[in-house]
Design an enzyme around this catalytic site. Structure first.
Site, PDB file in Angstrom:
ATOM      1  N   ARG A  69     -66.066 -11.622 -93.377  1.00 53.48           N
ATOM      2  CA  ARG A  69     -66.875 -12.035 -94.523  1.00 53.48           C
ATOM      3  C   ARG A  69     -67.247 -13.509 -94.429  1.00 53.48           C
ATOM      4  O   ARG A  69     -68.352 -13.912 -94.811  1.00 53.48           O
ATOM      5  CB  ARG A  69     -66.111 -11.766 -95.817  1.00 53.48           C
ATOM      6  CG  ARG A  69     -66.929 -11.978 -97.084  1.00 53.48           C
ATOM      7  CD  ARG A  69     -66.224 -11.415 -98.300  1.00 53.48           C
ATOM      8  NE  ARG A  69     -67.009 -11.639 -99.501  1.00 53.48           N
ATOM      9  CZ  ARG A  69     -66.563 -12.277-100.575  1.00 53.48           C
ATOM     10  NH1 ARG A  69     -65.328 -12.753-100.595  1.00 53.48           N
ATOM     11  NH2 ARG A  69     -67.338 -12.436-101.625  1.00 53.48           N
ATOM     12  N   HIS A 103     -71.066 -15.061 -94.734  1.00 57.17           N
ATOM     13  CA  HIS A 103     -71.406 -16.079 -95.721  1.00 57.17           C
ATOM     14  C   HIS A 103     -71.875 -17.366 -95.056  1.00 57.17           C
ATOM     15  O   HIS A 103     -72.728 -18.071 -95.601  1.00 57.17           O
ATOM     16  CB  HIS A 103     -70.212 -16.348 -96.632  1.00 57.17           C
ATOM     17  CG  HIS A 103     -70.045 -15.330 -97.716  1.00 57.17           C
ATOM     18  ND1 HIS A 103     -69.932 -15.659 -99.052  1.00 57.17           N
ATOM     19  CD2 HIS A 103     -69.978 -13.975 -97.664  1.00 57.17           C
ATOM     20  CE1 HIS A 103     -69.817 -14.556 -99.776  1.00 57.17           C
ATOM     21  NE2 HIS A 103     -69.824 -13.521 -98.951  1.00 57.17           N
ATOM     22  N   ASP A 104     -71.335 -17.664 -93.898  1.00 61.47           N
ATOM     23  CA  ASP A 104     -71.792 -18.855 -93.184  1.00 61.47           C
ATOM     24  C   ASP A 104     -73.220 -18.669 -92.690  1.00 61.47           C
ATOM     25  O   ASP A 104     -74.090 -19.512 -92.918  1.00 61.47           O
ATOM     26  CB  ASP A 104     -70.864 -19.155 -92.008  1.00 61.47           C
ATOM     27  CG  ASP A 104     -71.284 -20.398 -91.250  1.00 61.47           C
ATOM     28  OD1 ASP A 104     -71.490 -21.442 -91.898  1.00 61.47           O
ATOM     29  OD2 ASP A 104     -71.421 -20.338 -90.019  1.00 61.47           O
ATOM     30  N   GLY A 138     -77.777 -20.896 -91.795  1.00 61.89           N
ATOM     31  CA  GLY A 138     -77.567 -20.404 -90.443  1.00 61.89           C
ATOM     32  C   GLY A 138     -76.114 -20.457 -90.002  1.00 61.89           C
ATOM     33  O   GLY A 138     -75.236 -20.952 -90.709  1.00 61.89           O
ATOM     34  N   ASN A 172     -69.075 -18.293-103.177  1.00 62.92           N
ATOM     35  CA  ASN A 172     -68.133 -18.443-102.063  1.00 62.92           C
ATOM     36  C   ASN A 172     -66.689 -18.633-102.513  1.00 62.92           C
ATOM     37  O   ASN A 172     -65.782 -18.647-101.674  1.00 62.92           O
ATOM     38  CB  ASN A 172     -68.538 -19.633-101.183  1.00 62.92           C
ATOM     39  CG  ASN A 172     -69.677 -19.299-100.240  1.00 62.92           C
ATOM     40  OD1 ASN A 172     -69.862 -18.147 -99.865  1.00 62.92           O
ATOM     41  ND2 ASN A 172     -70.452 -20.303 -99.858  1.00 62.92           N
ATOM     42  N   PRO A 220     -76.063 -11.584-100.792  1.00 65.61           N
ATOM     43  CA  PRO A 220     -76.151 -10.343-101.569  1.00 65.61           C
ATOM     44  C   PRO A 220     -75.072 -10.293-102.647  1.00 65.61           C
ATOM     45  O   PRO A 220     -73.941 -10.750-102.445  1.00 65.61           O
ATOM     46  CB  PRO A 220     -75.922  -9.252-100.515  1.00 65.61           C
ATOM     47  CG  PRO A 220     -76.286  -9.899 -99.215  1.00 65.61           C
ATOM     48  CD  PRO A 220     -75.869 -11.335 -99.355  1.00 65.61           C
ATOM     49  N   HIS A 250     -67.758  -3.303 -95.055  1.00 71.10           N
ATOM     50  CA  HIS A 250     -66.950  -3.010 -96.241  1.00 71.10           C
ATOM     51  C   HIS A 250     -65.918  -1.924 -95.981  1.00 71.10           C
ATOM     52  O   HIS A 250     -65.100  -1.638 -96.851  1.00 71.10           O
ATOM     53  CB  HIS A 250     -67.855  -2.604 -97.404  1.00 71.10           C
ATOM     54  CG  HIS A 250     -68.585  -3.755 -98.029  1.00 71.10           C
ATOM     55  ND1 HIS A 250     -69.544  -3.605 -99.012  1.00 71.10           N
ATOM     56  CD2 HIS A 250     -68.492  -5.096 -97.809  1.00 71.10           C
ATOM     57  CE1 HIS A 250     -70.008  -4.789 -99.360  1.00 71.10           C
ATOM     58  NE2 HIS A 250     -69.392  -5.707 -98.647  1.00 71.10           N
ATOM     59  N   ASP A 276     -62.887   0.434 -99.162  1.00 70.40           N
ATOM     60  CA  ASP A 276     -62.838   1.800 -98.634  1.00 70.40           C
ATOM     61  C   ASP A 276     -61.507   2.404 -99.060  1.00 70.40           C
ATOM     62  O   ASP A 276     -60.456   2.059 -98.499  1.00 70.40           O
ATOM     63  CB  ASP A 276     -62.947   1.771 -97.109  1.00 70.40           C
ATOM     64  CG  ASP A 276     -62.819   3.146 -96.462  1.00 70.40           C
ATOM     65  OD1 ASP A 276     -62.527   4.121 -97.184  1.00 70.40           O
ATOM     66  OD2 ASP A 276     -62.998   3.245 -95.237  1.00 70.40           O
TER      67      ASP A 276
END
Length: 326
Positions: free
Chosen positions: A64, A68-69, A74, A95, A165, A195, A246
């Site tokens: 993750r 996020h980075d 970029g 974050n 997102p 996920h 999950d």
């Protein structure tokens, strides 16, 4: 907000000579460190393995962190920067749920690399390698990581909003964010498969969980799953409780995530909407029925994501400490 950037020190002549630049962007290559740090991949892998052995949270946390980075400024490790005034990327609201184990994994791996090859390998490349390794170590696929990124010179919390997102977004909105990073709808669906090993704090989906279930549609959970989640996440619970994304195979990187969506077991509304969206459903169904197809698509999408916004020349640096500019 203060703009965080490095001082005016120049890159060394040797580093500039080693850079390959095409149209102002770094030319990534799997063999980028072949002569300067030939053992970099094994060093990172060993550090990641030690961390995974300590806690499985390392897997989703590191993966993750990479997402996020790359989605903000970029793939330049700007999310790693720690600010004393709490206004760097990692301090942005979107974050703050990033688990510390992801950051710790990169810091440890970078420290190990620095002992062998000081000042050679960027934190951005260490993060890219670590993201691949945690997937492989949880029974997922292995792919060739392109290397040669530099670490970014700017990390601002104000740059994050609207770039990542959210749990209640619809596929069209998320697809536009992916398109901004040269990723297709199929790439979006494939990367959402991460996920399969993730987790979420109750506060991220409680609004959906406790909304009136009288209305039908993709926004609501299957009844038995809703009861399970309510037992784990009482109404108005704080961010201290987390549940698996999950519920079937939470510690195995596989295609069960997609089968779960068909059964109404998508934790986020954005997950479940992938199954119900006209553009995304074919890929969801394809991946649900063919794990090899999912793995191949995931590998391709991760390579493409790793090319987002890479820095080169004076646009970046190789940090000695991943949490601070040089």
């Amino acid at each position: 907000m203060e703009r965080w950037r490095r001082g005016g020190c120049l890159l060394t002549v040797a580093l500039v000579a080693a850079m390959a630049v095409v149209s102002g962007e770094a030319k990534l290559s799997p063999g980028y460190y072949r002569s300067t740090c030939p053992r970099v991949e094994s060093i990172v892998r060993a550090a990641v393995a030690r961390k995974v052995k300590e806690t499985f949270v390392t897997v989703p946390a590191t993966l993750r962190l990479f997402f996020h980075d790359c989605f903000v400024q970029g793939c330049d490790a700007s999310v790693m920067i720690a600010s004393v005034t709490n206004d760097a990327e990692k301090d942005a609201p979107d974050n703050q749920s990033l688990a510390g184990d992801g950051f710790d994994t990169v810091v440890r791996a970078k420290a190990a690399v620095e002992k062998a090859c000081p000042g050679v390998v960027s934190c951005a490349d260490v993060l890219a390698l670590a993201a691949r390794d945690v997937v492989t170590m949880s029974s997922g696929p292995r792919w060739t990581v392109e290397l040669g990124r530099l670490d970014g010179l700017v990390s601002k919390a104000t740059d994050v909003a609207g770039k990542l997102p959210g749990p209640d977004m619809q596929p069209d909105t998320i697809a536009a964010m992916f398109a901004d990073n040269n990723l297709t709808v199929d790439d979006m669906v494939a990367l959402s498969g991460a996920h399969t090993v993730g987790f979420s704090h109750c506060t991220r989906f409680a609004g959906r969980l406790y909304r009136s279930s009288a209305a039908a549609g993709p926004s609501y959970y299957r009844a038995s799953y809703a009861r399970q989640l309510m037992a784990a996440c009482p109404r108005d619970v704080g961010p201290t409780i987390a549940v698996d994304m999950d519920p079937v195979t939470p510690t195995v990187f596989d295609n069960t995530y997609y089968a779960n969506l068909a059964g109404g077991l998508g934790l986020f509304a954005s997950d479940q909407a992938l199954h119900d969206g006209a553009a995304s459903r074919p890929a969801v169904e394809g991946f649900a029925g063919n794990q090899t197809l999912f793995f191949e698509a995931f590998k391709e999408a991760m390579v493409k994501l790793g090319r987002a916004g890479v820095k080169s020349g004076r646009g970046g640096e190789i940090r000695r400490d991943c949490t601070a500019f040089n």
